[in-house]
Design an enzyme around this catalytic site. Sequence first.
Site, short mmCIF file in Angstrom:
data_model
loop_
_atom_site.label_atom_id
_atom_site.label_comp_id
_atom_site.label_asym_id
_atom_site.label_seq_id
_atom_site.Cartn_x
_atom_site.Cartn_y
_atom_site.Cartn_z
N LYS A 1 0.86 -1.20 0.00
CA LYS A 1 0.00 0.00 0.00
C LYS A 1 0.89 1.24 0.00
CE LYS A 1 -3.95 2.00 2.53
NZ LYS A 1 -4.89 1.84 3.68
N SER B 1 -9.90 2.36 2.62
CA SER B 1 -8.96 3.01 1.73
C SER B 1 -7.99 2.04 1.02
CB SER B 1 -8.12 4.01 2.53
OG SER B 1 -7.34 3.35 3.51
N SER C 1 -10.32 0.21 6.97
CA SER C 1 -9.70 0.19 5.64
C SER C 1 -9.03 -1.11 5.22
CB SER C 1 -8.68 1.32 5.51
OG SER C 1 -9.35 2.50 5.22
N1 GLN Z 1 -13.36 4.81 5.62
C1 GLN Z 1 -12.81 5.33 6.83
C2 GLN Z 1 -12.42 6.78 6.63
O1 GLN Z 1 -12.67 7.29 5.60
C3 GLN Z 1 -11.65 4.52 7.29
C4 GLN Z 1 -10.40 4.80 6.58
C5 GLN Z 1 -9.24 3.98 7.10
O2 GLN Z 1 -9.43 3.03 7.83
N2 GLN Z 1 -8.05 4.39 6.71
O3 GLN Z 1 -11.90 7.40 7.49
#
Ligand code: GLN
Length: 494
Positions: free
Chosen positions: A79, A160, A184
Site C-alpha cells: 500500500k 482506503s 480500511s
Molecule cells: N473509511 C474510513 C475513513 O474514511 C476509514 C479509513 C481507514 O481506515 N483508513 O476514514
Amino acid sequence: MTDFSRLGVAAIRDGVANGEFKAVEVAEALNTRVAGAKALNAFIVETPEMAVAAAQAVDADRAAGKPLGKMAGVPIGMKDLFCTEGVQTTAASHMLEGFVPTYESTVSANLWKAGAGMLGKLNLDQFAMGSSNETSYFGNVISPWRRNDGGNAALAPGGSSGGSSSAIAARLCPAATGTDTGGSIRQPAAFVGISGIKPTYGRCSRWGVVAFASSLDQAGPMARDVRDCAIMLEAMAGFDPKDSTSLDLPVPAWEAALNSDLKGKRIGIPREYRLDGIDEDIAKMWDNGIAWLKDAGAEIVDISLPHTKYALPAYYIIAPAEASSNLARYDGVRFGLRDLPEGAGLQDMYAATRAAGFGEEVRRRIMIGTYVLSAGFYDAYYTQAQKVRALIARDFENAWASCDLILAPTAPSAAFGLGEKNADPLSMYLNDVFAVPASLAGLPAMSVPGGLDKQGLPLGLQIIGKALDEQAVLNAGLAIEQRSGFTAEAGEWW
Ligand code: GLN
C-alpha cells in the site's frame, strides 16, 4: 505449467522451499500479470525489478542451504502509505507526488527481511481517507467484480486499501499490506471476497507509515485466505522502539496454532448491529455465519454493545482531529509539493501548497478536525468524542464477560458503484458503521468472505476479538472459511 497467480502465500513459500519452482519464476509471472492489468489502476508505481531481485536473493539462499524466511519468495503489493526507501511514496496525494523516502517503514522492512518481494506500490484513498478509493489523486481503482445484471458498471473496491483489495482479488498478487484506521483493511476485503485482519493496536509498528489518525492507525495483511493472513501478520508484527505505541510483546506463532475447532468458545451477536432496514442479503449471511460457528462447536450468545450508535460520529470527530494535526507537516517546506506564487510570502506559500496539494476529502477532514479542536468547540466535540470512545471500549470489556469473540457483518452493503456515493460524504461515512467500533477500542478484527448477494457480489463477515487475541479471531475465520464454500471469483475482463 503452474499458474502462479492461483497460489497463495503458503503455497508459494512451500513450493519455493521444496524446490518445486524458483522464486524468480513466481516473481516474473506476477510481474506480467501486474503489467497486464492497468485497467484496474491498482498500482501507482510498479517495481518489477525489485520483485525479481528479492526472488533471486531467496533462490540464492536456498541454493546455499541457508534458512528461508516466513515469506520467502512471495511477491506482494505494498500500500502506498508505507515509506519505501528509494521508491516514490505518495499516500495517493498530489502533496507527496515525487516524494522518495530515504528510509523504509518498519513493517515493509520486516516483510523484506522475511523474504517477500515488492511488485509495486498500491493505490489507495488519499491519505487513507475514504471507503471507495475514489479520493486518490491517481484515479479510481476499479474492482475486478461486476454485478450479475449483465451491465458493466465499474464497482468500488472499497477503501482506503482499494488497490490492495483489487489487486488480490484480480490475482495480481497473493497478498498485500493494508492499513486500517476505521475499517480500511476489513471493508475492502469484504467488497472483493478476500480476507484481511487488523491486529490489536500496537502489534504492527506505525513507523514509516504516513500518519492519518495516530491513535487508530494500524497495519495488517490482506490475502485470499486466513492462513495466508496469519503468515503475513507474523512477518509484519513485532516490537519497534521507533514507535512509542508499539507493544513490547513477542509475536505469537499464529499460523502454527491455527485450529478451527471452536469448542468452548462463546460467540457474541451484538443486537445493536441489527440495524433497522438492514439489507436482507447481509442479514442472511450473518445468520449463515452464526450457523457455521455453531457447527464448529461454538456457543452463540446474545450481547449488547449499547453505545454502538455513537461510534460513527465519534470516529468522524477523532479521526479528522488527529488528521488535521498530522497533516500540518505538509507545508511546502519539508516534503513533496511546493507552490510558491510569484512574489509570495511564507504564509502564501503554505496556503497555495496546501490548497493545491490536498484533495477535496482531505481538505474537508482538515477543516472538520481544525474546527473540533478549536478553543470554543474543543469540549463540545473533541472531549465529548473521547468520552464516547471510552464508553465504546467499555461496552466491549463488558461483553467479554459473556463471550470470547463477536460476529457481525463487515459492512452494511456489498460494493457500490463508482460515483454512487461520492457526492454525499455522509452516505459514504455510513458504510463504515460496523467497522469503526473495533477501531475505537483498538481490538483485533478480521473480515472473511461470507457469501454472495443477489447481484453476485461478495459480502464479508467480521470477527472481533479481545485485545491481543488475534489467534481466536483467525481460528474463527478459519472455521467460517471451511464451511462457507466461498470459491467465487471475478471474471477476468480487464
Ligand atoms: N473509511 C474510513 C475513513 O474514511 C476509514 C479509513 C481507514 O481506515 N483508513 O476514514
